[in-house]
Design a protein around this motif. Structure first.
Motif, PDB file in Angstrom:
ATOM      1  N   UNK A 129       0.824  -1.207   0.000  1.00  0.00           N
ATOM      2  CA  UNK A 129       0.000   0.000   0.000  1.00  0.00           C
ATOM      3  C   UNK A 129       0.861   1.261   0.000  1.00  0.00           C
ATOM      4  N   UNK A 130       1.958   1.238   0.742  1.00  0.00           N
ATOM      5  CA  UNK A 130       2.847   2.408   0.786  1.00  0.00           C
ATOM      6  C   UNK A 130       3.528   2.621  -0.561  1.00  0.00           C
ATOM      7  N   UNK A 131       3.952   1.541  -1.199  1.00  0.00           N
ATOM      8  CA  UNK A 131       4.558   1.657  -2.529  1.00  0.00           C
ATOM      9  C   UNK A 131       3.545   2.213  -3.527  1.00  0.00           C
ATOM     10  N   UNK A 132       2.303   1.723  -3.450  1.00  0.00           N
ATOM     11  CA  UNK A 132       1.260   2.195  -4.359  1.00  0.00           C
ATOM     12  C   UNK A 132       0.958   3.675  -4.146  1.00  0.00           C
ATOM     13  N   UNK A 133       0.872   4.075  -2.894  1.00  0.00           N
ATOM     14  CA  UNK A 133       0.569   5.480  -2.589  1.00  0.00           C
ATOM     15  C   UNK A 133       1.657   6.409  -3.116  1.00  0.00           C
ATOM     16  N   UNK A 134       2.913   6.014  -2.923  1.00  0.00           N
ATOM     17  CA  UNK A 134       4.008   6.866  -3.398  1.00  0.00           C
ATOM     18  C   UNK A 134       4.067   6.869  -4.924  1.00  0.00           C
ATOM     19  N   UNK A 135       3.765   5.741  -5.533  1.00  0.00           N
ATOM     20  CA  UNK A 135       3.710   5.653  -6.993  1.00  0.00           C
ATOM     21  C   UNK A 135       2.671   6.615  -7.550  1.00  0.00           C
ATOM     22  N   UNK A 136       1.483   6.624  -6.965  1.00  0.00           N
ATOM     23  CA  UNK A 136       0.442   7.533  -7.438  1.00  0.00           C
ATOM     24  C   UNK A 136       0.804   8.986  -7.149  1.00  0.00           C
ATOM     25  N   UNK A 137       1.439   9.232  -6.011  1.00  0.00           N
ATOM     26  CA  UNK A 137       1.855  10.600  -5.679  1.00  0.00           C
ATOM     27  C   UNK A 137       2.826  11.147  -6.718  1.00  0.00           C
ATOM     28  N   UNK A 138       3.620  10.281  -7.305  1.00  0.00           N
ATOM     29  CA  UNK A 138       4.602  10.692  -8.301  1.00  0.00           C
ATOM     30  C   UNK A 138       4.026  10.745  -9.714  1.00  0.00           C
ATOM     31  N   UNK A 139       2.731  10.534  -9.838  1.00  0.00           N
ATOM     32  CA  UNK A 139       2.083  10.674 -11.133  1.00  0.00           C
ATOM     33  C   UNK A 139       1.740   9.377 -11.821  1.00  0.00           C
ATOM     34  N   UNK A 140       1.981   8.242 -11.183  1.00  0.00           N
ATOM     35  CA  UNK A 140       1.652   6.961 -11.792  1.00  0.00           C
ATOM     36  C   UNK A 140       0.163   6.678 -11.743  1.00  0.00           C
ATOM     37  N   UNK A 141      -0.279   5.785 -12.620  1.00  0.00           N
ATOM     38  CA  UNK A 141      -1.696   5.414 -12.670  1.00  0.00           C
ATOM     39  C   UNK A 141      -1.849   3.975 -12.194  1.00  0.00           C
ATOM     40  N   UNK A 142      -2.694   3.780 -11.195  1.00  0.00           N
ATOM     41  CA  UNK A 142      -2.955   2.461 -10.639  1.00  0.00           C
ATOM     42  C   UNK A 142      -4.384   2.053 -10.990  1.00  0.00           C
ATOM     43  N   UNK A 143      -4.509   0.996 -11.784  1.00  0.00           N
ATOM     44  CA  UNK A 143      -5.822   0.511 -12.208  1.00  0.00           C
ATOM     45  C   UNK A 143      -6.117  -0.798 -11.496  1.00  0.00           C
ATOM     46  N   UNK A 144      -6.921  -0.727 -10.422  1.00  0.00           N
ATOM     47  CA  UNK A 144      -7.311  -1.943  -9.703  1.00  0.00           C
ATOM     48  C   UNK A 144      -8.604  -2.481 -10.303  1.00  0.00           C
ATOM     49  N   UNK A 145      -8.928  -3.725  -9.940  1.00  0.00           N
ATOM     50  CA  UNK A 145     -10.087  -4.409 -10.529  1.00  0.00           C
ATOM     51  C   UNK A 145     -10.015  -4.364 -12.051  1.00  0.00           C
ATOM     52  N   UNK A 146      -8.798  -4.485 -12.577  1.00  0.00           N
ATOM     53  CA  UNK A 146      -8.571  -4.388 -14.019  1.00  0.00           C
ATOM     54  C   UNK A 146      -7.746  -5.565 -14.525  1.00  0.00           C
ATOM     55  N   UNK A 147      -8.327  -6.753 -14.543  1.00  0.00           N
ATOM     56  CA  UNK A 147      -7.571  -7.888 -15.078  1.00  0.00           C
ATOM     57  C   UNK A 147      -7.282  -7.706 -16.563  1.00  0.00           C
ATOM     58  N   UNK A 148      -6.080  -8.052 -16.954  1.00  0.00           N
ATOM     59  CA  UNK A 148      -5.707  -7.988 -18.365  1.00  0.00           C
ATOM     60  C   UNK A 148      -6.271  -9.224 -19.055  1.00  0.00           C
ATOM     61  N   UNK A 149      -6.929  -9.024 -20.190  1.00  0.00           N
ATOM     62  CA  UNK A 149      -7.563 -10.123 -20.912  1.00  0.00           C
ATOM     63  C   UNK A 149      -6.874 -10.453 -22.227  1.00  0.00           C
ATOM     64  N   UNK A 150      -5.936  -9.623 -22.642  1.00  0.00           N
ATOM     65  CA  UNK A 150      -5.223  -9.882 -23.889  1.00  0.00           C
ATOM     66  C   UNK A 150      -3.946  -9.083 -23.970  1.00  0.00           C
ATOM     67  N   UNK A 151      -2.948  -9.646 -24.642  1.00  0.00           N
ATOM     68  CA  UNK A 151      -1.656  -8.980 -24.786  1.00  0.00           C
ATOM     69  C   UNK A 151      -1.111  -9.298 -26.169  1.00  0.00           C
ATOM     70  N   UNK A 152      -0.863  -8.248 -26.950  1.00  0.00           N
ATOM     71  CA  UNK A 152      -0.418  -8.446 -28.328  1.00  0.00           C
ATOM     72  C   UNK A 152       0.712  -7.485 -28.660  1.00  0.00           C
ATOM     73  N   UNK A 153       1.759  -8.033 -29.294  1.00  0.00           N
ATOM     74  CA  UNK A 153       2.872  -7.194 -29.728  1.00  0.00           C
ATOM     75  C   UNK A 153       2.469  -6.457 -31.000  1.00  0.00           C
ATOM     76  N   UNK A 154       2.508  -5.129 -30.922  1.00  0.00           N
ATOM     77  CA  UNK A 154       2.202  -4.264 -32.076  1.00  0.00           C
ATOM     78  C   UNK A 154       3.418  -3.400 -32.328  1.00  0.00           C
ATOM     79  N   UNK A 155       4.312  -3.897 -33.177  1.00  0.00           N
ATOM     80  CA  UNK A 155       5.602  -3.266 -33.402  1.00  0.00           C
ATOM     81  C   UNK A 155       5.476  -1.748 -33.572  1.00  0.00           C
ATOM     82  N   UNK A 156       6.210  -0.942 -32.774  1.00  0.00           N
ATOM     83  CA  UNK A 156       7.321  -1.353 -31.906  1.00  0.00           C
ATOM     84  C   UNK A 156       6.920  -1.554 -30.445  1.00  0.00           C
ATOM     85  N   UNK A 157       5.627  -1.524 -30.143  1.00  0.00           N
ATOM     86  CA  UNK A 157       5.207  -1.610 -28.749  1.00  0.00           C
ATOM     87  C   UNK A 157       4.239  -2.744 -28.500  1.00  0.00           C
TER      88      UNK A 157
END
Length: 472
Positions: free
Chosen positions: A220-248
């Motif tokens: 929780x402390x790591x998450x709070x500091x991450x968000x404080x620094x501008x990061x985005x935390x998406x909870x209740x967000x399971x990833x359902x697909x992952x595809x390489x789309x060159x270059x990302x």
């Protein structure tokens, strides 16, 4: 991100446990992170993964017995202390093992062991110390440990515990599991550790770090500091697909599709392969299916009592019962919120879908209630409340051939540019939280502010990770 900066590098992190959040926080904590955008995707409603905590009737529970080992890197510990000022405390260990039907202090103490161990175990240990094989087989967990420690400890503790945790006969388990899970290499090493306690009670193995409010406070402390620094935390967000789309990469969730330059995954490696599009080759799918993890059912009860026992944990190899460990988290923290109640967590290893997994919550509470009294622990009563949690990925199983299957999967994943796996689940490894955090900090160091990746540095870090041994 804030400040009107142009985003040049977008980073996705799958999994909001210590490894994922530690990495996310470290990326944004660097001085040159101004043009980096980082998003963490966590399937659950709360962060922490296996290292999360939850409250029941005002008592905080962890998902099993979690501690932060004192061998943690000092720089990482410094960061955690800065994020948790006055919260993270060093605490003495005060547990017991059930051996030969008797309770023995753990970490082992010379006088206690000498007085309480049954004579047959003491005589067996003496024989194993005096009669050591000059050579022994190392083709299995069983052969390796018997060669190193002798038959007595193996048959009284390590082998029955292995059957519980990994659901295999010791001879069916690879020797690597012994190296990664058992830190002692001889009976004499055990004696030396016990003897050191006579004048050094504060040694690393006899203490641990633990935060007030539950082990989940770290994530929780790591998450709070991450968000404080501008990061985005998406909870209740399971990833359902992952595809390489060159270059990302393109990540799919219930909220749509998202584009990223780099992806770091800390989720179970088998689940990651299942998300890949297009479908992986047949041999990769087969290798993934051959990697097994054991699950656990956690039975958490709140008792209307100040304490259940004076001990923080009990380790139970006894094959007559299904439970493997109990923990009383109110003994872990330096401060407690309620003095009129305590919590007990009972861990029961199993497989998803087996008879234990499918038992009702009431059946499980009743079963562990019978088991604790059967081994000589106090009854679980009066019960104020109970909650059962089923955790599917807990113990990686290193059965024979796992290394070839894992190499096939790792080779497939490594071919994709911009995709990195780390953490206990991401590397299919037996690791503690301080190991997971070490991986996270190392990964952050290998990521350049322009999105470049220090492959040689990461390879060297992985070599270090391979030397990790679980600290019990």
């Amino acid at each position: 991100m804030s400040g009107g900066l142009v985003v040049s590098v977008r980073v996705a992190i799958l999994g909001g446990g210590p490894a994922g959040l530690g990495l996310a926080r470290q990326i944004l904590a660097r001085d040159d992170a101004g043009e980096m955008e980082v998003e963490v995707f966590e399937a659950n409603a709360e962060v922490g993964g296996l290292a999360a905590s939850f409250a029941l009737e005002g008592v905080v529970f962890d998902h099993g017995s979690h501690r932060l080992h004192p061998s943690i890197d000092p720089e990482i510990l410094k960061v955690l202390n800065e994020l948790l000022p006055g919260v993270l405390h060093r605490r003495p260990r005060h547990g017991r093992i059930v051996l030969g039907g008797r309770f023995i202090r753990f970490p082992l103490r010379p006088v206690d062991a000498a007085l309480k161990l049954p004579w047959r175990i003491k005589c067996g240990l003496l024989r194993d110390m005096l009669v050591r094989p000059s050579r022994y087989d190392t083709d299995s967990f069983a052969a390796t440990l018997e060669g190193q420690l002798g038959v007595t400890l193996c048959r009284e503790f390590y082998f029955p515990m292995a059957r519980k945790l990994w659901g295999r006969e010791p001879i069916e388990i690879a020797a690597e599991q012994a190296r990664r899970r058992v830190s002692v290499r001889s009976p004499w090493q055990i004696i030396r550790r016990m003897t050191r306690q006579l004048w050094n009670r504060g040694r690393a193995g006899a203490s641990f770090y633990y935060p007030d409010g539950g082990f989940g406070r770290i994530a929780e402390a790591l998450a709070k500091d991450f968000e404080r620094r501008g990061g985005r935390l998406s909870v209740s967000s399971p990833v359902t697909g992952l595809q390489h789309r060159d270059p990302g990469w393109q990540i799919e969730t219930g909220e749509g599709r998202h584009e990223f330059d780099r992806v770091f995954s800390t989720i179970p490696i088998s689940r990651l392969v299942g998300l890949m599009e297009p479908v992986p080759p047949t041999e990769v799918a087969a290798a993934t299916s051959a990697l097994h993890s054991r699950a656990a059912v956690l039975v958490c009860v709140v008792l209307d009592s100040a304490r259940w026992t004076p001990f923080d944990a009990h380790y139970v190899p006894d094959s007559a019962v299904g439970l493997s460990r109990t923990s009383e988290p109110t003994h872990y923290a330096a401060a407690r919120s309620h003095s009129d109640r305590t919590g007990v967590c009972i861990e029961v290893p199993c497989d998803p879908g087996d008879a234990t997994w499918q038992m009702s919550d009431d059946e499980l509470v009743n079963q562990v209630g019978r088991e604790v009294t059967r081994i000589g622990l106090p009854p679980l009563k009066p019960i104020r409340a109970a909650e059962v949690r089923r955790v599917p990925w807990v113990y990686p199983v290193y059965d024979h051939g796992y290394d070839k299957h894992l190499a096939t999967v790792r080779s497939y994943l490594d071919q994709w540019p911009g995709l990195v796996t780390l953490g206990r689940q991401g590397l299919f490894a037996h690791d503690n939280t301080h190991h997971a955090l070490a991986m996270a900090f190392a990964a952050a160091d290998c990521l350049g502010s322009d999105g470049s990746w220090d492959a040689a540095g990461w390879a060297a870090a992985n070599d270090r990770f391979a030397d990790h041994v679980v600290e019990d």
